[in-house]
Design an enzyme around this catalytic site. Structure first.
Site, PDB file in Angstrom:
ATOM      1  N   LYS A 112      39.458  32.069  42.213  1.00 31.53           N
ATOM      2  CA  LYS A 112      40.206  31.964  43.467  1.00 31.53           C
ATOM      3  C   LYS A 112      39.618  30.890  44.366  1.00 31.53           C
ATOM      4  CE  LYS A 112      42.188  36.594  43.755  1.00 31.53           C
ATOM      5  NZ  LYS A 112      42.174  37.868  44.459  1.00 31.53           N
ATOM      6  N   LYS A 195      47.994  36.846  32.642  1.00 28.60           N
ATOM      7  CA  LYS A 195      48.272  38.210  33.107  1.00 28.60           C
ATOM      8  C   LYS A 195      49.391  38.206  34.147  1.00 28.60           C
ATOM      9  CE  LYS A 195      45.326  39.066  37.058  1.00 28.60           C
ATOM     10  NZ  LYS A 195      44.186  39.612  37.696  1.00 28.60           N
ATOM     11  N   LYS A 198      50.910  38.844  41.036  1.00 33.55           N
ATOM     12  CA  LYS A 198      51.779  38.475  42.156  1.00 33.55           C
ATOM     13  C   LYS A 198      51.584  37.017  42.541  1.00 33.55           C
ATOM     14  CE  LYS A 198      48.390  40.255  45.418  1.00 33.55           C
ATOM     15  NZ  LYS A 198      47.489  40.935  44.484  1.00 33.55           N
TER      16      LYS A 198
END
Ligand code: TYM
Length: 332
Positions: A112, A195, A198
């Site tokens: 991230k 995967k 969202k």
């Protein structure tokens, strides 16, 4: 009964199928034999920017989906993370036991922060796994049912529990992850090697629990598969079909080989049409029940208030013990 604990971040308008199949659906099955506590991880959500009005609404929507999916607030404790301040208080103590390098090795943070850049990635995001460890340890949890992406965080949690216990004396239960082999990782329908998430680039690979049946059916019917024709379970050669079979098996509670046998000689299209149907059969009652619950937010808030009260009773005990072990002067 063993203490089971898990949670989801309320950072979207709906759970996605990965959250549901990989986590919440498994929680439901654990309620009778365990002492379960399921929470909504709103404090984790703000490790990335959130719109304040949306965050509180999403917290309720997430709670509604837990119940609609089968979490029974009479059997299991359901609470909002920020309602139990002991999570944050324990996180501080654990932060002081976590190596900087140890935290920097968490792959989710590395991914991230690489995307966002080190100055927009917050310190909260950096220390997120330590807060997660606090969530688990504050309730002396035995079992933590999660998807594969949380495995490393569970490993850190175990290390921190053991470290605390050996430095200050036996205090924490060392928890075990419970990662269901079959559903540990549900993949994106458009990119069946990534995967389902969202934050995926395209929305077309994401099935949301609360989306309209038509929309979800359309996405399932246009799921990416390989050029072959044979329906069998092969993650390497046929990741798209393997993913569809996994979802099929999860929502029908039928073993994969039985489904494969049923589709022998049939085409991918058949599987997709039927999968869209069984997925929507599963989601429709959840959607309906969630909507009913959201129509009466006061009742939902009462459930969460009761949960927080129960949670605080346990959390306060653990925190008092931790504070005493580390040598904090008790308030008189
Ligand atoms: P979160 O909100 O990202 O995801 C919630 C749960 O869904 C699982 N999951 C998946 N499982 C299978 N396939 C997928 N594609 C998929 N995507 C998500 C996750 O593994 C998770 O179980 N840090 C956690 C929330 C949390 C937590 C905790 C969990 C905070 N504190 C303490 C357990 C215990 C998170 O961000 O999950």
């Amino acid at each position: 009964k063993p203490r089971v604990l898990s949670g989801v971040q309320p950072s979207a308008d709906s759970l996605h199928l990965g959250n549901y199949v990989g986590a919440v659906r498994n929680w439901v099955k654990m309620q009778d034999d365990n002492n379960c506590l399921f929470f909504i991880a709103d404090m984790h959500s703000i490790t990335v920017p959130q719109d304040p009005a949306e965050l509180s609404q999403r917290t309720r929507v997430t709670a509604a989906q837990y119940i609609a999916a089968g979490i029974d607030p009479e059997k299991s404790t359901m609470l909002v993370q920020s309602h139990v301040p002991e999570h944050a208080q324990l996180a501080w103590v654990l932060n002081c036991l976590t190596g900087y390098g140890e935290a920097a090795r968490m792959t989710q943070f590395k991914d991230k922060s690489a995307k966002q850049g080190l100055d927009s990635a917050t310190v909260g995001l950096f220390t997120y796994p330590v807060l997660m460890a606090a969530d688990i340890l504050i309730y002396q949890s035995d079992l933590v049912p999660v998807g594969e992406d949380q495995r490393q965080h569970l490993e850190l949690t175990r290390n921190l529990a053991q470290r605390f216990n050996s430095r200050f004396g036996e205090t924490f239960t060392v928890p075990e992850p419970k990662i269901m082999k079959e559903t540990a990782k549900i993949y994106d329908l458009q990119r069946p090697t990534a995967k389902m998430s969202k934050s995926a680039d395209s929305d077309n690979g994401l099935i949301r629990v609360l989306d309209a049946a038509k929309e979800n059916a359309k996405k399932i019917k246009s799921a990416v598969t390989d050029d072959g024709t044979e329906i069998r379970f092969d993650r390497q050669e046929k990741p798209g079909i393997a993913n569809l079979l996994t979802i099929y098996s999860a929502v029908t509670d039928r073993p994969i080989p039985e489904i494969v046998a049923e589709y022998e000689g049939k085409m991918y299209g058949h599987l997709k049409v039927d999968l869209a149907e069984v997925v929507n059969q599963t989601l429709e009652p959840i959607q309906q029940r969630a909507q009913e619950l959201l129509d009466d937010p006061a009742e939902l808030d009462r459930i969460l208030a009761r949960g927080a009260q129960k949670g605080r009773e346990i959390a306060a005990q653990t925190l008092a013990e931790v504070h005493s072990m580390v040598g904090f002067l008790p308030p008189s």
